[in-house]
Scaffold this motif. Structure first.
Motif, PDB file in Angstrom:
ATOM      1  N   PRO A 257       0.810  -1.227   0.000  1.00 34.06           N
ATOM      2  CA  PRO A 257       0.000   0.000   0.000  1.00 34.06           C
ATOM      3  C   PRO A 257       0.838   1.270   0.000  1.00 34.06           C
ATOM      4  N   ASP A 258       2.123   1.138   0.353  1.00 30.65           N
ATOM      5  CA  ASP A 258       3.000   2.303   0.382  1.00 30.65           C
ATOM      6  C   ASP A 258       3.860   2.431  -0.867  1.00 30.65           C
TER       7      ASP A 258
ATOM      8  N   ALA B  45      -3.952   6.168  -5.653  1.00 35.11           N
ATOM      9  CA  ALA B  45      -4.835   6.648  -4.584  1.00 35.11           C
ATOM     10  C   ALA B  45      -5.032   8.162  -4.698  1.00 35.11           C
ATOM     11  N   GLY B  46      -3.974   8.864  -5.056  1.00 35.89           N
ATOM     12  CA  GLY B  46      -4.086  10.299  -5.258  1.00 35.89           C
ATOM     13  C   GLY B  46      -4.996  10.649  -6.417  1.00 35.89           C
TER      14      GLY B  46
ATOM     15  N   ASP C 111       3.026  12.964   1.250  1.00 39.34           N
ATOM     16  CA  ASP C 111       3.097  11.815   0.358  1.00 39.34           C
ATOM     17  C   ASP C 111       3.321  12.333  -1.061  1.00 39.34           C
ATOM     18  N   ARG C 112       4.542  12.238  -1.531  1.00 38.53           N
ATOM     19  CA  ARG C 112       4.928  12.798  -2.829  1.00 38.53           C
ATOM     20  C   ARG C 112       4.142  12.189  -3.975  1.00 38.53           C
ATOM     21  N   SER C 113       4.042  10.877  -4.041  1.00 39.52           N
ATOM     22  CA  SER C 113       3.330  10.209  -5.130  1.00 39.52           C
ATOM     23  C   SER C 113       1.840  10.537  -5.092  1.00 39.52           C
ATOM     24  N   PHE C 114       1.261  10.569  -3.910  1.00 36.05           N
ATOM     25  CA  PHE C 114      -0.152  10.917  -3.756  1.00 36.05           C
ATOM     26  C   PHE C 114      -0.392  12.340  -4.253  1.00 36.05           C
ATOM     27  N   LEU C 115       0.511  13.249  -3.927  1.00 37.95           N
ATOM     28  CA  LEU C 115       0.405  14.645  -4.356  1.00 37.95           C
ATOM     29  C   LEU C 115       0.349  14.742  -5.872  1.00 37.95           C
TER      30      LEU C 115
END
Length: 247
Positions: A23-24, A32-33, A145-149
């Motif tokens: 999940p990470d 998810a973002g 959360d860089r990827s989520f952003l």
């Protein structure tokens, strides 16, 4: 040659558990973002439709509002630009938009530690910092959360530009924003982000409450914009508390 598998070839154990996705993992967080950003993107589309309509009522033409949405990508700054141009000159309009977008300076500083690469790459990645994405990507404790952003912002930019294009092409009545209640979308969006932030980090609850009370008092004596800026002083309570002083 026989088609049967060789005896020395390891075969998968059907009873072995299927490995689950992390999940990470960056790709999982990016998706998810995107899912979260899609909801914000729907609201952005409606607001951009109203922005395109207002620019046509003020004679902006076709190209300028579309380029503005693609480059500026900030509803608050763009609506401030429209409102100021209607009553003042280009200089005051640009100054008003710049003042509103100055909030991205502390937001960018906050997220800088979670970006990667050299100065140019970090500056490029920092373009993903927009209000909804920045708040939704906050993990608490000043970490993001860089990827989520990236995923949340990527899901919002196309609807914003597309909504502007549609508003320019259809040129509906400029009062569409009030007729459909679109003027409550932005306050509702920020309220939802605030509630989510308070849920994730209890240390922010007292500064948020103090900011709301301060804004309610100041708005009785000052214009809305100045009241909101003044209410931001409550954020100093959060800094004080994190340094170990009692609040």
């Amino acid at each position: 040659m026989s088609d049967s598998p060789r005896k020395d070839t390891p075969q998968p154990d059907p009873a072995a558990p299927v490995p689950r996705k992390d999940p990470d993992a960056p790709r999982t967080r990016f998706r998810a973002g995107v899912r979260v950003g899609a909801g914000f993107g729907a609201a952005s589309f409606l607001l951009a439709l109203s922005f395109g309509a207002v620019t046509q009522a003020q004679g902006w033409g076709v190209v300028v509002p579309i380029v503005c949405s693609a480059v500026v990508f900030s509803g608050s700054a763009q609506f401030a630009l429209v409102a100021t141009l209607a009553s003042g000159g280009p200089g005051s309009a640009v100054a008003a938009a710049a003042m509103i977008n100055s909030r991205f300076l502390p937001m960018g500083i906050a997220v800088a530690g979670d970006l990667r690469g050299g100065r140019l790459r970090r500056a490029f990645e920092g373009q993903a910092v927009v209000d909804a994405s920045w708040a939704a990507a906050h993990r608490g404790g000043g970490r993001f959360d860089r990827s989520f952003l990236f995923g949340a912002t990527l899901a919002q930019w196309p609807p914003w530009v597309a909504g502007t294009v549609l508003g320019v092409v259809l040129a509906p009545d400029a009062s569409l924003q009030h007729t459909l209640g679109l003027d409550v979308l932005t306050p509702a969006l920020f309220a939802a982000l605030l509630l989510d932030e308070l849920r994730k980090d209890r240390d922010n609850r007292l500064p948020a409450l103090a900011g709301a009370l301060l804004a309610a008092v100041l708005i009785a004596f000052l214009p809305t914009g100045l009241a909101l800026i003044g209410s931001g002083l409550a954020a100093l309570m959060g800094l004080w508390h994190r340094k170990g002083a009692p609040v």
